[in-house]
Design a protein around this motif. Sequence first.
Motif, PDB file in Angstrom:
ATOM      1  N   ILE A  78     -28.232 -11.955   5.028  1.00 51.08           N
ATOM      2  CA  ILE A  78     -29.676 -12.310   4.880  1.00 51.08           C
ATOM      3  C   ILE A  78     -29.664 -13.984   4.887  1.00 51.08           C
ATOM      4  CG2 ILE A  78     -31.464 -12.844   3.220  1.00 51.08           C
ATOM      5  CD1 ILE A  78     -30.376 -10.037   1.857  1.00 51.08           C
ATOM      6  N   ILE A  79     -28.673 -14.761   4.448  1.00 48.96           N
ATOM      7  CA  ILE A  79     -28.695 -16.126   4.727  1.00 48.96           C
ATOM      8  C   ILE A  79     -28.667 -16.203   6.231  1.00 48.96           C
ATOM      9  CG2 ILE A  79     -27.481 -18.255   4.626  1.00 48.96           C
ATOM     10  CD1 ILE A  79     -26.679 -17.153   1.532  1.00 48.96           C
ATOM     11  N   LEU A  80     -27.728 -15.829   7.015  1.00 49.48           N
ATOM     12  CA  LEU A  80     -27.556 -15.836   8.525  1.00 49.48           C
ATOM     13  C   LEU A  80     -28.776 -15.400   9.283  1.00 49.48           C
ATOM     14  CD1 LEU A  80     -24.049 -14.787   8.811  1.00 49.48           C
ATOM     15  CD2 LEU A  80     -24.693 -17.230   9.131  1.00 49.48           C
ATOM     16  N   GLU A  81     -29.394 -14.394   8.609  1.00 49.26           N
ATOM     17  CA  GLU A  81     -30.763 -13.993   9.235  1.00 49.26           C
ATOM     18  C   GLU A  81     -32.069 -15.226   8.892  1.00 49.26           C
ATOM     19  OE1 GLU A  81     -30.697  -9.039   8.813  1.00 49.26           O
ATOM     20  OE2 GLU A  81     -31.704 -10.135   7.170  1.00 49.26           O
ATOM     21  N   ASP A  82     -31.849 -15.647   8.021  1.00 50.02           N
ATOM     22  CA  ASP A  82     -32.883 -16.705   7.671  1.00 50.02           C
ATOM     23  C   ASP A  82     -32.641 -17.838   8.539  1.00 50.02           C
ATOM     24  OD1 ASP A  82     -35.234 -17.441   6.253  1.00 50.02           O
ATOM     25  OD2 ASP A  82     -33.627 -19.057   5.306  1.00 50.02           O
TER      26      ASP A  82
END
Length: 112
Positions: A83-87
Amino acid sequence: MTADESLGRLDDDDYPAYTMGRAAELIGTTPGFLRALGEARLITPLRSEGGHRRYSRYQLRIAARARELVDQGTPIEAACRIIILEDQLEEAQRINAEYRRAGASLGPAADA
């Protein structure tokens, strides 16, 4: 604060309007799952004057995405990292699009 100002907060994606129990209910999980996301530093709920956790709609969307990944078998730590990488990717794409728009508005001279 007027009644209109109070109601306006409900439209704010970052306003911590939801208690832990209500937040868990809305995304179909448990308060323990929300606590685990906090411990993993994926989301950091604000605290009420009484010390209770409060979540915003933005945080609920993140938690719902984490739940989706965990339900698919992804370990919670990996789900948080995804999720952090997607953000980060979404933010980089937004910045890139802004640069493209700014370059296009300068016209052909910008390429010289």
